[in-house]
Scaffold this motif. Structure first.
Motif, PDB file in Angstrom:
ATOM      1  N   PRO A   1      68.795  96.539  63.539  1.00 40.44           N
ATOM      2  CA  PRO A   1      67.329  96.620  63.494  1.00 40.44           C
ATOM      3  C   PRO A   1      66.713  95.676  64.531  1.00 40.44           C
ATOM      4  O   PRO A   1      67.426  94.944  65.214  1.00 40.44           O
ATOM      5  CB  PRO A   1      67.012  96.150  62.072  1.00 40.44           C
ATOM      6  N   PHE A   2      65.440  95.715  64.664  1.00 38.14           N
ATOM      7  CA  PHE A   2      64.651  94.775  65.474  1.00 38.14           C
ATOM      8  C   PHE A   2      64.757  94.992  66.982  1.00 38.14           C
ATOM      9  O   PHE A   2      64.597  94.050  67.759  1.00 38.14           O
ATOM     10  CB  PHE A   2      64.973  93.315  65.121  1.00 38.14           C
ATOM     11  N   GLY A   3      65.052  96.213  67.423  1.00 38.63           N
ATOM     12  CA  GLY A   3      64.985  96.567  68.842  1.00 38.63           C
ATOM     13  C   GLY A   3      65.762  95.645  69.757  1.00 38.63           C
ATOM     14  O   GLY A   3      66.959  95.421  69.571  1.00 38.63           O
ATOM     15  N   ILE A   4      65.077  95.085  70.750  1.00 36.72           N
ATOM     16  CA  ILE A   4      65.730  94.236  71.760  1.00 36.72           C
ATOM     17  C   ILE A   4      66.355  93.004  71.122  1.00 36.72           C
ATOM     18  O   ILE A   4      67.444  92.579  71.510  1.00 36.72           O
ATOM     19  CB  ILE A   4      64.762  93.848  72.901  1.00 36.72           C
ATOM     20  N   LEU A   5      65.700  92.431  70.109  1.00 37.47           N
ATOM     21  CA  LEU A   5      66.252  91.264  69.419  1.00 37.47           C
ATOM     22  C   LEU A   5      67.582  91.629  68.757  1.00 37.47           C
ATOM     23  O   LEU A   5      68.550  90.871  68.833  1.00 37.47           O
ATOM     24  CB  LEU A   5      65.260  90.738  68.376  1.00 37.47           C
ATOM     25  N   GLY A   6      67.650  92.813  68.153  1.00 35.80           N
ATOM     26  CA  GLY A   6      68.893  93.277  67.543  1.00 35.80           C
ATOM     27  C   GLY A   6      70.002  93.440  68.569  1.00 35.80           C
ATOM     28  O   GLY A   6      71.160  93.119  68.302  1.00 35.80           O
ATOM     29  N   ARG A   7      69.664  93.929  69.748  1.00 39.16           N
ATOM     30  CA  ARG A   7      70.672  94.101  70.803  1.00 39.16           C
ATOM     31  C   ARG A   7      71.190  92.747  71.294  1.00 39.16           C
ATOM     32  O   ARG A   7      72.366  92.602  71.622  1.00 39.16           O
ATOM     33  CB  ARG A   7      70.099  94.937  71.949  1.00 39.16           C
ATOM     34  N   ILE A   8      70.329  91.761  71.327  1.00 38.94           N
ATOM     35  CA  ILE A   8      70.754  90.407  71.713  1.00 38.94           C
ATOM     36  C   ILE A   8      71.702  89.842  70.654  1.00 38.94           C
ATOM     37  O   ILE A   8      72.746  89.276  70.985  1.00 38.94           O
ATOM     38  CB  ILE A   8      69.523  89.488  71.922  1.00 38.94           C
ATOM     39  N   VAL A   9      71.349  90.030  69.385  1.00 37.42           N
ATOM     40  CA  VAL A   9      72.201  89.566  68.279  1.00 37.42           C
ATOM     41  C   VAL A   9      73.566  90.248  68.349  1.00 37.42           C
ATOM     42  O   VAL A   9      74.602  89.618  68.124  1.00 37.42           O
ATOM     43  CB  VAL A   9      71.499  89.810  66.921  1.00 37.42           C
ATOM     44  N   ASP A  10      73.583  91.565  68.679  1.00 36.94           N
ATOM     45  CA  ASP A  10      74.851  92.288  68.837  1.00 36.94           C
ATOM     46  C   ASP A  10      75.746  91.584  69.846  1.00 36.94           C
ATOM     47  O   ASP A  10      76.924  91.343  69.590  1.00 36.94           O
ATOM     48  CB  ASP A  10      74.618  93.727  69.329  1.00 36.94           C
ATOM     49  N   LYS A  11      75.186  91.298  71.004  1.00 44.56           N
ATOM     50  CA  LYS A  11      75.965  90.696  72.085  1.00 44.56           C
ATOM     51  C   LYS A  11      76.398  89.272  71.752  1.00 44.56           C
ATOM     52  O   LYS A  11      77.494  88.866  72.117  1.00 44.56           O
ATOM     53  CB  LYS A  11      75.165  90.724  73.392  1.00 44.56           C
ATOM     54  N   LEU A  12      75.540  88.520  71.079  1.00 44.09           N
ATOM     55  CA  LEU A  12      75.849  87.126  70.786  1.00 44.09           C
ATOM     56  C   LEU A  12      76.921  86.972  69.705  1.00 44.09           C
ATOM     57  O   LEU A  12      77.835  86.166  69.861  1.00 44.09           O
ATOM     58  CB  LEU A  12      74.590  86.366  70.363  1.00 44.09           C
ATOM     59  N   PHE A  13      76.802  87.741  68.605  1.00 37.04           N
ATOM     60  CA  PHE A  13      77.776  87.516  67.530  1.00 37.04           C
ATOM     61  C   PHE A  13      78.005  88.686  66.580  1.00 37.04           C
ATOM     62  O   PHE A  13      79.053  88.738  65.935  1.00 37.04           O
ATOM     63  CB  PHE A  13      77.410  86.274  66.712  1.00 37.04           C
ATOM     64  N   LEU A  14      77.093  89.636  66.433  1.00 34.85           N
ATOM     65  CA  LEU A  14      77.241  90.637  65.384  1.00 34.85           C
ATOM     66  C   LEU A  14      78.430  91.572  65.617  1.00 34.85           C
ATOM     67  O   LEU A  14      79.190  91.853  64.680  1.00 34.85           O
ATOM     68  CB  LEU A  14      75.957  91.457  65.207  1.00 34.85           C
TER      69      LEU A  14
END
Length: 158
Positions: free
Chosen positions: A115-128
């Motif tokens: 969820p959360f668009g661009i923020l979600g994509r950043i979270v994916d790359k960082l740790f999710l």
């Protein structure tokens, strides 16, 4: 959309691996570290086509609920579960099984949208993505451990 692909070779018959993969009880064992429990829908035994399960688990210090449904199913070959409600914007987890010289090759494809668009994509790359890969790998190693020993008999009613 991130995609996680895991291949696990298991020295066990395909029907045992297939059934362990859809066992609610074994899933609980593989996710003890997140206090995951089935709280609604199918809460024990083997999940089937069209059935749903709602899980409650602690991830990142927060209890969350996630409901998934078995949307595709071909005995001993393939099944998929898809999120009905939960923290992700969307996910689909495909489970494929192939007999290879007396062993079973289990291949997982886990596609999700945070969820959360661009923020979600950043979270994916960082740790999710790393976190989800480790969670799925832990599950697969538990399936392997049970399938390659007599432990599977404690989970599957044969």
């Amino acid at each position: 959309m991130p995609r996680i692909v895991l291949k696990t070779e298991i020295e066990a018959e395909i029907h045992i691996v297939f059934d362990l993969s859809r066992s609610i009880d074994l899933h609980k064992i593989s996710t003890e570290h997140t206090n995951e429990t089935a709280i609604a829908g199918k809460t024990s035994g083997l999940i089937e086509l069209g059935e749903c399960v709602t899980w409650r688990a602690k991830h990142f210090g927060i209890y969350q609920k996630l409901t998934s449904e078995i949307t595709e199913f071909k005995k001993d070959e393939y099944f998929s579960d898809e999120m009905v409600s939960g923290a992700f914007k969307q996910f689909k987890h495909e489970h494929h099984f192939k007999n290879t010289n007396g062993k079973t090759l289990m291949t997982d494809y886990f596609d999700y949208i945070s969820p959360f668009g661009i923020l979600g994509r950043i979270v994916d790359k960082l740790f999710l993505k790393k976190y989800m890969t480790a969670l799925l790998d832990k599950r697969n190693q538990t399936i392997k451990e049970f399938a390659e020993s007599e432990k599977w008999k404690t989970v599957l009613d044969r």
